[in-house]
Design a protein around this motif. Structure first.
Motif, PDB file in Angstrom:
ATOM      1  N   LEU A 154       0.832  -1.209   0.000  1.00 42.50           N
ATOM      2  CA  LEU A 154       0.000   0.000   0.000  1.00 42.50           C
ATOM      3  C   LEU A 154       0.866   1.260   0.000  1.00 42.50           C
ATOM      4  O   LEU A 154       0.543   2.252  -0.675  1.00 42.50           O
ATOM      5  CB  LEU A 154      -0.930  -0.003   1.215  1.00 42.50           C
ATOM      6  N   LYS A 155       1.970   1.188   0.742  1.00 44.17           N
ATOM      7  CA  LYS A 155       2.901   2.319   0.774  1.00 44.17           C
ATOM      8  C   LYS A 155       3.538   2.517  -0.608  1.00 44.17           C
ATOM      9  O   LYS A 155       3.672   3.644  -1.094  1.00 44.17           O
ATOM     10  CB  LYS A 155       3.984   2.061   1.816  1.00 44.17           C
ATOM     11  N   GLU A 156       3.922   1.410  -1.241  1.00 46.51           N
ATOM     12  CA  GLU A 156       4.500   1.480  -2.585  1.00 46.51           C
ATOM     13  C   GLU A 156       3.484   2.014  -3.584  1.00 46.51           C
ATOM     14  O   GLU A 156       3.819   2.806  -4.467  1.00 46.51           O
ATOM     15  CB  GLU A 156       4.976   0.090  -3.024  1.00 46.51           C
ATOM     16  N   GLN A 157       2.224   1.566  -3.427  1.00 43.66           N
ATOM     17  CA  GLN A 157       1.173   2.041  -4.321  1.00 43.66           C
ATOM     18  C   GLN A 157       0.988   3.546  -4.197  1.00 43.66           C
ATOM     19  O   GLN A 157       0.857   4.258  -5.195  1.00 43.66           O
ATOM     20  CB  GLN A 157      -0.138   1.327  -3.992  1.00 43.66           C
ATOM     21  N   SER A 158       0.999   4.022  -2.945  1.00 44.17           N
ATOM     22  CA  SER A 158       0.854   5.454  -2.712  1.00 44.17           C
ATOM     23  C   SER A 158       2.037   6.222  -3.300  1.00 44.17           C
ATOM     24  O   SER A 158       1.871   7.282  -3.918  1.00 44.17           O
ATOM     25  CB  SER A 158       0.752   5.719  -1.207  1.00 44.17           C
ATOM     26  N   LYS A 159       3.235   5.651  -3.116  1.00 40.12           N
ATOM     27  CA  LYS A 159       4.443   6.295  -3.646  1.00 40.12           C
ATOM     28  C   LYS A 159       4.407   6.351  -5.167  1.00 40.12           C
ATOM     29  O   LYS A 159       4.725   7.379  -5.782  1.00 40.12           O
ATOM     30  CB  LYS A 159       5.667   5.509  -3.168  1.00 40.12           C
ATOM     31  N   ALA A 163       4.277   9.561  -7.659  1.00 36.99           N
ATOM     32  CA  ALA A 163       5.265   9.719  -8.744  1.00 36.99           C
ATOM     33  C   ALA A 163       4.557   9.910 -10.080  1.00 36.99           C
ATOM     34  O   ALA A 163       4.976  10.739 -10.906  1.00 36.99           O
ATOM     35  CB  ALA A 163       6.182   8.504  -8.796  1.00 36.99           C
ATOM     36  N   LEU A 164       3.469   9.139 -10.280  1.00 38.55           N
ATOM     37  CA  LEU A 164       2.707   9.254 -11.521  1.00 38.55           C
ATOM     38  C   LEU A 164       2.041  10.623 -11.626  1.00 38.55           C
ATOM     39  O   LEU A 164       2.057  11.251 -12.695  1.00 38.55           O
ATOM     40  CB  LEU A 164       1.654   8.144 -11.585  1.00 38.55           C
ATOM     41  N   GLU A 165       1.468  11.084 -10.516  1.00 42.00           N
ATOM     42  CA  GLU A 165       0.826  12.397 -10.511  1.00 42.00           C
ATOM     43  C   GLU A 165       1.843  13.497 -10.791  1.00 42.00           C
ATOM     44  O   GLU A 165       1.547  14.457 -11.502  1.00 42.00           O
ATOM     45  CB  GLU A 165       0.138  12.637  -9.158  1.00 42.00           C
ATOM     46  N   LYS A 166       3.053  13.335 -10.223  1.00 45.36           N
ATOM     47  CA  LYS A 166       4.115  14.317 -10.452  1.00 45.36           C
ATOM     48  C   LYS A 166       4.525  14.317 -11.925  1.00 45.36           C
ATOM     49  O   LYS A 166       4.731  15.378 -12.530  1.00 45.36           O
ATOM     50  CB  LYS A 166       5.319  13.978  -9.571  1.00 45.36           C
TER      51      LYS A 166
END
Length: 288
Positions: A154-159, A163-166
């Motif tokens: 879940l932490k990786e998914q959020s990260k 990154a994708l949003e950035k």
């Protein structure tokens, strides 16, 4: 029920390309069979051998993931039966329901272990599938190791999402800058070609969207200076015509100045004065 099978792929000279088309449709077995035949015909060409090795690896991964998706589906279905079996066991004296409940619980325990294994096998290469496996496994029984892995995923998914949003934001900003640069280039072209009114309009629109754009502000100031010079020259030319008695020509010249800046009060007053003179001359002509 009989299942229809797609016609096996024929051997073609362009076997590599055709095999990739088959893979895109999920037809790995046919693609591998095609390349096997082609590699024999080409004396075990290394390109074909490497492609075959890659395809077999892909096929293994796809087959594994599909089997795990089937496991998820079957476990979810069986898990949904559990509350019903519990109610049947409580409401009936039939020992078969208790036996079926115990078998189902044992089967779900076995499936839970398989789902846990699925999560650990896929967590590095398929975050979504690993989470699906662990989610059901944890719903059957809490396990510290599985929960820690789920938290990590879940932490990786959020990260990854951040990154994708950035990245998407950066791409949007790049597109916006390219669009703005084109608008500024067009405004500059209008300025250089003497189309001052159009240039001013274009720059005003840019500054409405990007109020702090220094380049647009500088260009607009330049446009306004040039427009003011043209307006002043036209007003002076109109004054000379007016003094020479060419009222209509003076009026037309002042109108040209007003067209460049509709807010110029000097031009408006001069036009009104010229019109009053023309009206007086017309009245004199009529009385005579």
């Amino acid at each position: 029920m009989l299942q229809t099978r797609e016609t096996p792929a024929p051997v073609k000279d362009d076997s590599l390309e055709y095999s990739r088309q088959l893979v895109a449709k999920g037809r790995y077995s046919e693609a591998i069979h095609l390349l096997n035949q082609a590699s024999v015909g080409k004396n075990n060409n290394q390109t074909y051998i490497q492609e075959l090795k890659s395809l077999r690896g892909q096929q293994k991964i796809v087959e594994e993931e599909l089997n795990d998706q089937l496991l998820i589906s079957n476990t979810s279905a069986l898990k949904n039966q559990l509350p019903i079996l519990v109610k049947l066991t409580k409401s009936s004296d039939n020992p078969q329901y208790l036996q079926l409940l115990e078998q189902t619980q044992a089967q779900l325990q076995s499936m839970r272990l398989a789902l846990s294994d699925c999560g650990w096998r896929h967590y590095k290469r398929n975050n979504a599938l690993a989470k699906d496996c662990l989610s059901i496994a944890l719903s059957l029984k809490l396990d510290e190791s599985d929960q820690n892995l789920m938290d990590h995923l879940l932490k990786e998914q959020s990260k990854n999402k951040q990154a994708l949003e950035k990245k998407e934001k950066s791409a949007r900003q790049k597109r916006w800058k390219e669009k703005l640069d084109k608008r500024l280039a067009e405004a500059n072209r209008l300025l250089e070609s003497g189309q001052l009114r159009d240039a001013k309009h274009a720059l005003q629109k840019i500054l409405k969207d990007v109020p702090k754009n220094s380049r647009a502000s500088e260009m607009l100031a330049k446009v306004n200076r040039q427009l003011q010079r043209y307006i002043d020259n036209l007003l002076s030319a109109g004054d000379r015509l007016y003094r020479d008695g060419e009222i209509e020509s003076a009026k037309a010249t002042w109108r040209a100045a007003l067209a460049l800046d509709p807010q110029d009060l000097r031009a408006r007053e001069k036009i009104q004065r010229a019109q009053r003179v023309l009206n007086n001359l017309e009245n004199l002509r009529k009385t005579n």
